[in-house]
Motif scaffolding. Structure first.
Motif, PDB file in Angstrom:
ATOM      1  N   MET A   1      -6.455  -0.449   8.589  1.00 35.75           N
ATOM      2  CA  MET A   1      -7.724  -1.150   8.423  1.00 35.75           C
ATOM      3  C   MET A   1      -7.553  -2.329   7.463  1.00 35.75           C
ATOM      4  N   THR A   2      -6.831  -2.117   6.374  1.00 36.30           N
ATOM      5  CA  THR A   2      -6.591  -3.198   5.414  1.00 36.30           C
ATOM      6  C   THR A   2      -5.758  -4.298   6.047  1.00 36.30           C
ATOM      7  N   GLN A   3      -4.808  -3.936   6.880  1.00 32.18           N
ATOM      8  CA  GLN A   3      -4.020  -4.936   7.589  1.00 32.18           C
ATOM      9  C   GLN A   3      -4.903  -5.783   8.499  1.00 32.18           C
TER      10      GLN A   3
ATOM     11  N   ALA B   1      -6.954   8.123  -4.769  1.00 31.40           N
ATOM     12  CA  ALA B   1      -6.482   6.735  -4.751  1.00 31.40           C
ATOM     13  C   ALA B   1      -5.423   6.482  -3.688  1.00 31.40           C
ATOM     14  N   LYS B   2      -4.968   7.528  -3.014  1.00 27.13           N
ATOM     15  CA  LYS B   2      -3.945   7.335  -1.987  1.00 27.13           C
ATOM     16  C   LYS B   2      -4.563   6.800  -0.698  1.00 27.13           C
ATOM     17  N   PHE B   3      -3.778   6.033   0.029  1.00 21.55           N
ATOM     18  CA  PHE B   3      -4.212   5.467   1.299  1.00 21.55           C
ATOM     19  C   PHE B   3      -3.718   6.317   2.461  1.00 21.55           C
ATOM     20  N   THR B   4      -4.616   6.585   3.404  1.00 25.89           N
ATOM     21  CA  THR B   4      -4.214   7.237   4.642  1.00 25.89           C
ATOM     22  C   THR B   4      -3.650   6.168   5.574  1.00 25.89           C
ATOM     23  N   GLU B   5      -3.004   6.601   6.629  1.00 25.92           N
ATOM     24  CA  GLU B   5      -2.465   5.661   7.604  1.00 25.92           C
ATOM     25  C   GLU B   5      -3.590   4.816   8.209  1.00 25.92           C
ATOM     26  N   ARG B   6      -4.720   5.434   8.481  1.00 27.10           N
ATOM     27  CA  ARG B   6      -5.856   4.705   9.045  1.00 27.10           C
ATOM     28  C   ARG B   6      -6.345   3.626   8.088  1.00 27.10           C
ATOM     29  N   GLN B   7      -6.404   3.938   6.794  1.00 26.18           N
ATOM     30  CA  GLN B   7      -6.860   2.967   5.800  1.00 26.18           C
ATOM     31  C   GLN B   7      -5.869   1.815   5.654  1.00 26.18           C
TER      32      GLN B   7
ATOM     33  N   LEU C   1       0.823  -1.206   0.000  1.00 29.66           N
ATOM     34  CA  LEU C   1       0.000   0.000   0.000  1.00 29.66           C
ATOM     35  C   LEU C   1       0.858   1.258   0.000  1.00 29.66           C
ATOM     36  N   GLU C   2       1.974   1.244   0.725  1.00 26.39           N
ATOM     37  CA  GLU C   2       2.858   2.411   0.724  1.00 26.39           C
ATOM     38  C   GLU C   2       3.561   2.560  -0.626  1.00 26.39           C
ATOM     39  N   ALA C   3       3.894   1.435  -1.263  1.00 31.24           N
ATOM     40  CA  ALA C   3       4.486   1.501  -2.609  1.00 31.24           C
ATOM     41  C   ALA C   3       3.467   2.061  -3.595  1.00 31.24           C
ATOM     42  N   HIS C   4       2.206   1.686  -3.420  1.00 31.08           N
ATOM     43  CA  HIS C   4       1.128   2.244  -4.255  1.00 31.08           C
ATOM     44  C   HIS C   4       1.059   3.760  -4.076  1.00 31.08           C
ATOM     45  N   ASN C   5       1.106   4.229  -2.832  1.00 31.78           N
ATOM     46  CA  ASN C   5       1.084   5.675  -2.575  1.00 31.78           C
ATOM     47  C   ASN C   5       2.256   6.375  -3.256  1.00 31.78           C
ATOM     48  N   ALA C   6       3.437   5.764  -3.182  1.00 31.49           N
ATOM     49  CA  ALA C   6       4.625   6.361  -3.806  1.00 31.49           C
ATOM     50  C   ALA C   6       4.462   6.434  -5.325  1.00 31.49           C
ATOM     51  N   HIS C   7       3.851   5.395  -5.889  1.00 30.04           N
ATOM     52  CA  HIS C   7       3.620   5.384  -7.337  1.00 30.04           C
ATOM     53  C   HIS C   7       2.642   6.485  -7.729  1.00 30.04           C
ATOM     54  N   ILE C   8       1.599   6.668  -6.935  1.00 38.15           N
ATOM     55  CA  ILE C   8       0.627   7.726  -7.201  1.00 38.15           C
ATOM     56  C   ILE C   8       1.306   9.090  -7.118  1.00 38.15           C
ATOM     57  N   ASP C   9       2.147   9.285  -6.106  1.00 37.58           N
ATOM     58  CA  ASP C   9       2.870  10.560  -5.972  1.00 37.58           C
ATOM     59  C   ASP C   9       3.742  10.824  -7.195  1.00 37.58           C
ATOM     60  N   ALA C  10       4.378   9.771  -7.703  1.00 33.08           N
ATOM     61  CA  ALA C  10       5.226   9.929  -8.887  1.00 33.08           C
ATOM     62  C   ALA C  10       4.397  10.339 -10.099  1.00 33.08           C
ATOM     63  N   LEU C  11       3.204   9.760 -10.233  1.00 34.23           N
ATOM     64  CA  LEU C  11       2.328  10.120 -11.348  1.00 34.23           C
ATOM     65  C   LEU C  11       1.817  11.551 -11.216  1.00 34.23           C
TER      66      LEU C  11
END
Length: 211
Positions: A130-132, A121-127, A83-93
């Motif tokens: 929750m997924t974990q 599409a970014k995940f917050t820390e809370r999200q 999920l954090e890698a997803h956030n980083a990818h979104i930031d790059a885009l």
């Protein structure tokens, strides 16, 4: 001029495409059998087409549920990493939009990927937490909105919802609305994707052994 693409590369490509075609066929065949054996009307031509053309998004859904179903001591950290890698990818885009860049931030995103959708599409820390927690239960399930976030670079949130509904009708996912929609996998997608990975790994190892 030397060839960059070798004959071995061509063999690997053919093997990879064959494995992918088999994966798509497994999904299609399961959907047909599920509707037939359940005494339900067959899928429409449009639905069958979607099962085939959306194979990339379906493969990503398979990966997500495979991750959730894999149990070991590091499983929770693995989900956080994804999920954090997803956030980083979104930031790059977004090209720095989230960090306050003011210049051509809108132009740095491909036309097919609206800035608003990517930001949502970014995940917050809370999200993330929750997924974990969802991955700890006996049932392999995930919030539909979470799936939409992870698939945001491939499709809109609405398209994701429609795809999940289709996979539900095909007997590949279970979609239940509790006020918020939870999506459960019966395990078929993970099995098909596992076989796909085995075919790719086997074929590549065979090719390398023959060199």
């Amino acid at each position: 001029m030397s060839a960059v693409f070798s004959s071995e590369d061509f063999v690997r490509l053919v093997q990879y495409k064959t494995a992918k075609a088999n994966f798509v066929d497994e999904i299609y065949n399961h959907a047909i059998a599920y509707r037939r054996d359940g005494g339900m009307p067959p899928l429409t031509g449009s639905q069958v087409k979607q099962l085939r053309v959306k194979h990339e998004a379906i493969a990503m859904i398979c990966e997500i549920f495979a991750l959730l179903s894999f149990r070991d001591d590091s499983g929770q950290d693995r989900i956080r990493f994804v999920l954090e890698a997803h956030n980083a990818h979104i930031d790059a885009l977004l090209g720095g939009a989230e960090s306050g860049a003011e210049s051509d931030k809108e132009d740095r995103v491909e036309p097919a990927l609206p800035v608003k959708r990517l930001r949502e599409a970014k995940f917050t820390e809370r999200q993330i937490r929750m997924t974990q927690r969802m991955s700890r239960g006996e049932r392999v399930e995930i919030n539909e909105r979470t799936l939409g976030k992870l698939l945001s670079t491939l499709m809109s949130f609405e398209s994701c919802r429609k795809l999940v509904e289709l996979l539900d009708e095909a007997g590949l996912l279970n979609r239940e609305d509790y006020g918020h929609v939870l999506v459960e996998s019966p395990g078929h997608l993970e099995r098909f994707y596992s076989q796909y990975l085995k075919e790719v790994s086997f074929d590549l190892s065979q090719s390398e052994a023959a060199e």
